[in-house]
Design a protein around this motif. Structure first.
Motif, PDB file in Angstrom:
ATOM      1  N   LEU A 111       0.821  -1.211   0.000  1.00  0.00           N
ATOM      2  CA  LEU A 111       0.000   0.000   0.000  1.00  0.00           C
ATOM      3  C   LEU A 111       0.858   1.267   0.000  1.00  0.00           C
ATOM      4  CD1 LEU A 111      -2.555  -1.345   2.601  1.00  0.00           C
ATOM      5  CD2 LEU A 111      -3.097  -0.807   0.209  1.00  0.00           C
ATOM      6  N   ASP A 112       1.861   1.300   0.854  1.00  0.00           N
ATOM      7  CA  ASP A 112       2.751   2.453   0.959  1.00  0.00           C
ATOM      8  C   ASP A 112       3.498   2.677  -0.356  1.00  0.00           C
ATOM      9  OD1 ASP A 112       4.083   4.519   2.653  1.00  0.00           O
ATOM     10  OD2 ASP A 112       5.855   3.259   2.321  1.00  0.00           O
ATOM     11  N   ALA A 142      -3.449   2.936  -6.129  1.00  0.00           N
ATOM     12  CA  ALA A 142      -3.377   4.146  -5.304  1.00  0.00           C
ATOM     13  C   ALA A 142      -3.889   5.330  -6.102  1.00  0.00           C
ATOM     14  CB  ALA A 142      -1.944   4.396  -4.851  1.00  0.00           C
ATOM     15  N   TRP A 143      -4.426   6.312  -5.390  1.00  0.00           N
ATOM     16  CA  TRP A 143      -4.967   7.510  -6.019  1.00  0.00           C
ATOM     17  C   TRP A 143      -4.891   8.663  -5.031  1.00  0.00           C
ATOM     18  CZ3 TRP A 143      -7.454   3.196  -4.431  1.00  0.00           C
ATOM     19  CH2 TRP A 143      -8.413   3.333  -3.424  1.00  0.00           C
ATOM     20  N   GLN A 144      -5.012   9.851  -5.577  1.00  0.00           N
ATOM     21  CA  GLN A 144      -4.925  11.064  -4.758  1.00  0.00           C
ATOM     22  C   GLN A 144      -6.312  11.529  -4.353  1.00  0.00           C
ATOM     23  OE1 GLN A 144      -2.413  14.170  -6.319  1.00  0.00           O
ATOM     24  NE2 GLN A 144      -3.615  15.774  -5.350  1.00  0.00           N
ATOM     25  N   GLU A 145      -6.408  11.945  -3.093  1.00  0.00           N
ATOM     26  CA  GLU A 145      -7.641  12.532  -2.585  1.00  0.00           C
ATOM     27  C   GLU A 145      -7.590  14.052  -2.662  1.00  0.00           C
ATOM     28  OE1 GLU A 145     -10.614  10.861  -0.846  1.00  0.00           O
ATOM     29  OE2 GLU A 145      -9.829   9.637  -2.466  1.00  0.00           O
ATOM     30  N   SER A 146      -6.469  14.640  -2.225  1.00  0.00           N
ATOM     31  CA  SER A 146      -6.336  16.100  -2.233  1.00  0.00           C
ATOM     32  C   SER A 146      -4.874  16.472  -2.024  1.00  0.00           C
ATOM     33  CB  SER A 146      -7.217  16.731  -1.141  1.00  0.00           C
ATOM     34  OG  SER A 146      -6.799  16.300   0.138  1.00  0.00           O
ATOM     35  N   ASN A 156       2.788  21.215   0.110  1.00  0.00           N
ATOM     36  CA  ASN A 156       3.626  20.069  -0.248  1.00  0.00           C
ATOM     37  C   ASN A 156       3.140  18.758   0.379  1.00  0.00           C
ATOM     38  OD1 ASN A 156       4.468  20.741   2.426  1.00  0.00           O
ATOM     39  ND2 ASN A 156       6.397  19.675   2.059  1.00  0.00           N
ATOM     40  N   ILE A 157       1.932  18.739   0.930  1.00  0.00           N
ATOM     41  CA  ILE A 157       1.357  17.532   1.519  1.00  0.00           C
ATOM     42  C   ILE A 157       0.289  16.983   0.576  1.00  0.00           C
ATOM     43  CG2 ILE A 157       0.156  16.500   3.488  1.00  0.00           C
ATOM     44  CD1 ILE A 157       2.965  17.582   4.151  1.00  0.00           C
ATOM     45  N   ILE A 158       0.471  15.707   0.205  1.00  0.00           N
ATOM     46  CA  ILE A 158      -0.468  15.053  -0.703  1.00  0.00           C
ATOM     47  C   ILE A 158      -1.207  13.967   0.083  1.00  0.00           C
ATOM     48  CG2 ILE A 158      -0.723  13.751  -2.848  1.00  0.00           C
ATOM     49  CD1 ILE A 158       1.919  15.094  -3.760  1.00  0.00           C
ATOM     50  N   PHE A 159      -2.514  14.002   0.034  1.00  0.00           N
ATOM     51  CA  PHE A 159      -3.376  13.044   0.729  1.00  0.00           C
ATOM     52  C   PHE A 159      -3.762  11.950  -0.270  1.00  0.00           C
ATOM     53  CE2 PHE A 159      -3.618  17.067   2.801  1.00  0.00           C
ATOM     54  CZ  PHE A 159      -3.707  16.791   4.161  1.00  0.00           C
ATOM     55  N   LEU A 160      -3.453  10.705   0.086  1.00  0.00           N
ATOM     56  CA  LEU A 160      -3.622   9.588  -0.835  1.00  0.00           C
ATOM     57  C   LEU A 160      -4.410   8.452  -0.193  1.00  0.00           C
ATOM     58  CD1 LEU A 160       0.100   9.787  -1.663  1.00  0.00           C
ATOM     59  CD2 LEU A 160      -1.608  10.008  -3.441  1.00  0.00           C
ATOM     60  N   LYS A 161      -4.933   7.585  -1.048  1.00  0.00           N
ATOM     61  CA  LYS A 161      -5.572   6.346  -0.612  1.00  0.00           C
ATOM     62  C   LYS A 161      -5.044   5.216  -1.486  1.00  0.00           C
ATOM     63  CE  LYS A 161      -9.740   7.977   1.605  1.00  0.00           C
ATOM     64  NZ  LYS A 161     -11.197   7.860   1.685  1.00  0.00           N
ATOM     65  N   ALA A 162      -5.134   3.996  -0.950  1.00  0.00           N
ATOM     66  CA  ALA A 162      -4.680   2.815  -1.685  1.00  0.00           C
ATOM     67  C   ALA A 162      -5.482   1.604  -1.246  1.00  0.00           C
ATOM     68  CB  ALA A 162      -3.190   2.579  -1.445  1.00  0.00           C
ATOM     69  N   ALA A 163      -5.455   0.563  -2.076  1.00  0.00           N
ATOM     70  CA  ALA A 163      -6.170  -0.671  -1.760  1.00  0.00           C
ATOM     71  C   ALA A 163      -5.447  -1.870  -2.340  1.00  0.00           C
ATOM     72  CB  ALA A 163      -7.593  -0.618  -2.307  1.00  0.00           C
ATOM     73  N   VAL A 164      -5.602  -3.007  -1.660  1.00  0.00           N
ATOM     74  CA  VAL A 164      -5.162  -4.305  -2.166  1.00  0.00           C
ATOM     75  C   VAL A 164      -6.429  -5.111  -2.405  1.00  0.00           C
ATOM     76  CG1 VAL A 164      -3.915  -6.436  -1.657  1.00  0.00           C
ATOM     77  CG2 VAL A 164      -2.972  -4.241  -0.912  1.00  0.00           C
ATOM     78  N   GLU A 165      -6.511  -5.697  -3.599  1.00  0.00           N
ATOM     79  CA  GLU A 165      -7.727  -6.391  -4.009  1.00  0.00           C
ATOM     80  C   GLU A 165      -7.373  -7.756  -4.599  1.00  0.00           C
ATOM     81  OE1 GLU A 165     -11.216  -5.439  -7.293  1.00  0.00           O
ATOM     82  OE2 GLU A 165      -9.953  -3.814  -6.552  1.00  0.00           O
ATOM     83  N   ALA A 202      -7.256  -4.954   2.099  1.00  0.00           N
ATOM     84  CA  ALA A 202      -6.677  -3.908   2.937  1.00  0.00           C
ATOM     85  C   ALA A 202      -6.800  -2.564   2.230  1.00  0.00           C
ATOM     86  CB  ALA A 202      -5.213  -4.207   3.237  1.00  0.00           C
ATOM     87  N   GLU A 203      -6.945  -1.520   3.035  1.00  0.00           N
ATOM     88  CA  GLU A 203      -7.022  -0.154   2.526  1.00  0.00           C
ATOM     89  C   GLU A 203      -6.078   0.724   3.337  1.00  0.00           C
ATOM     90  OE1 GLU A 203     -11.665   0.246   1.261  1.00  0.00           O
ATOM     91  OE2 GLU A 203     -11.199   0.402   3.391  1.00  0.00           O
ATOM     92  N   ALA A 204      -5.637   1.794   2.709  1.00  0.00           N
ATOM     93  CA  ALA A 204      -4.757   2.728   3.412  1.00  0.00           C
ATOM     94  C   ALA A 204      -5.149   4.144   3.063  1.00  0.00           C
ATOM     95  CB  ALA A 204      -3.311   2.494   3.018  1.00  0.00           C
ATOM     96  N   LYS A 205      -4.869   5.031   3.997  1.00  0.00           N
ATOM     97  CA  LYS A 205      -4.895   6.452   3.693  1.00  0.00           C
ATOM     98  C   LYS A 205      -3.630   7.033   4.305  1.00  0.00           C
ATOM     99  CE  LYS A 205      -8.036   7.831   7.434  1.00  0.00           C
ATOM    100  NZ  LYS A 205      -9.276   8.548   7.733  1.00  0.00           N
ATOM    101  N   ALA A 206      -3.089   8.023   3.621  1.00  0.00           N
ATOM    102  CA  ALA A 206      -1.789   8.541   4.037  1.00  0.00           C
ATOM    103  C   ALA A 206      -1.619   9.997   3.663  1.00  0.00           C
ATOM    104  CB  ALA A 206      -0.673   7.728   3.402  1.00  0.00           C
ATOM    105  N   LYS A 207      -0.677  10.623   4.364  1.00  0.00           N
ATOM    106  CA  LYS A 207      -0.200  11.962   4.014  1.00  0.00           C
ATOM    107  C   LYS A 207       1.252  11.789   3.579  1.00  0.00           C
ATOM    108  CE  LYS A 207      -2.948  14.203   7.588  1.00  0.00           C
ATOM    109  NZ  LYS A 207      -2.895  15.010   8.818  1.00  0.00           N
ATOM    110  N   PHE A 208       1.554  12.230   2.386  1.00  0.00           N
ATOM    111  CA  PHE A 208       2.928  12.203   1.883  1.00  0.00           C
ATOM    112  C   PHE A 208       3.437  13.622   1.753  1.00  0.00           C
ATOM    113  CE2 PHE A 208       2.267   7.858   1.132  1.00  0.00           C
ATOM    114  CZ  PHE A 208       3.422   7.264   0.633  1.00  0.00           C
TER     115      PHE A 208
END
Length: 133
Positions: free
Chosen positions: A57-58, A96-100, A104-113, A121-127
């Protein structure tokens, strides 16, 4: 495509002999990789180790930033939700895809299917976009 500079990234580096060798491709507004995780990466019998699932996910989210912005970004915050066991020796789709974005902070989500469409599994993150120069 590996973006680690020396191609030795554990997630996507082609030269890392024990790495996952993930290869992401852009698909619409996402990046997607297909991967069969071998038994060597299991935790419980026939289940991918949770740390490896987190890595999938990361890696997807970091790759999204590289693909879309051609920038290096580091994980600042990561939240994982394990929904179902992730099977070994079965093709998985990691996306993975971007939410907002805020500066310089990118909010993302990801999934394993799984191949039958079960999200394991799902993830949300700040990069944070950073300069490594």
């Amino acid at each position: 495509m590996a973006f680690s500079g020396d191609d030795y990234c554990f997630g996507c580096g082609a030269k890392n002999p024990i790495g996952l060798h993930l290869e992401f491709v852009p698909v619409e507004d996402k990046v997607v990789a297909k991967k069969i995780v071998p038994r060597e990466y299991q935790g419980y019998t026939n289940v991918v180790h949770g740390g490896i699932v987190t890595t999938l996910l990361d890696e997807a989210m970091g790759n999204f930033v590289q693909e879309k912005y051609n920038e290096t970004a580091m994980t600042g915050q990561l939240e994982i939700r394990y929904k179902h066991p992730t099977p070994v020796d079965e093709e998985l789709k990691i996306s993975a895809w971007q939410e907002s974005q805020r500066r310089n902070i990118i909010f993302l989500k990801a999934a394993v299917e799984t191949s039958n469409g079960t999200i394991t599994a799902e993830a949300k993150a700040k990069f944070a976009v950073v300069s490594l120069k």
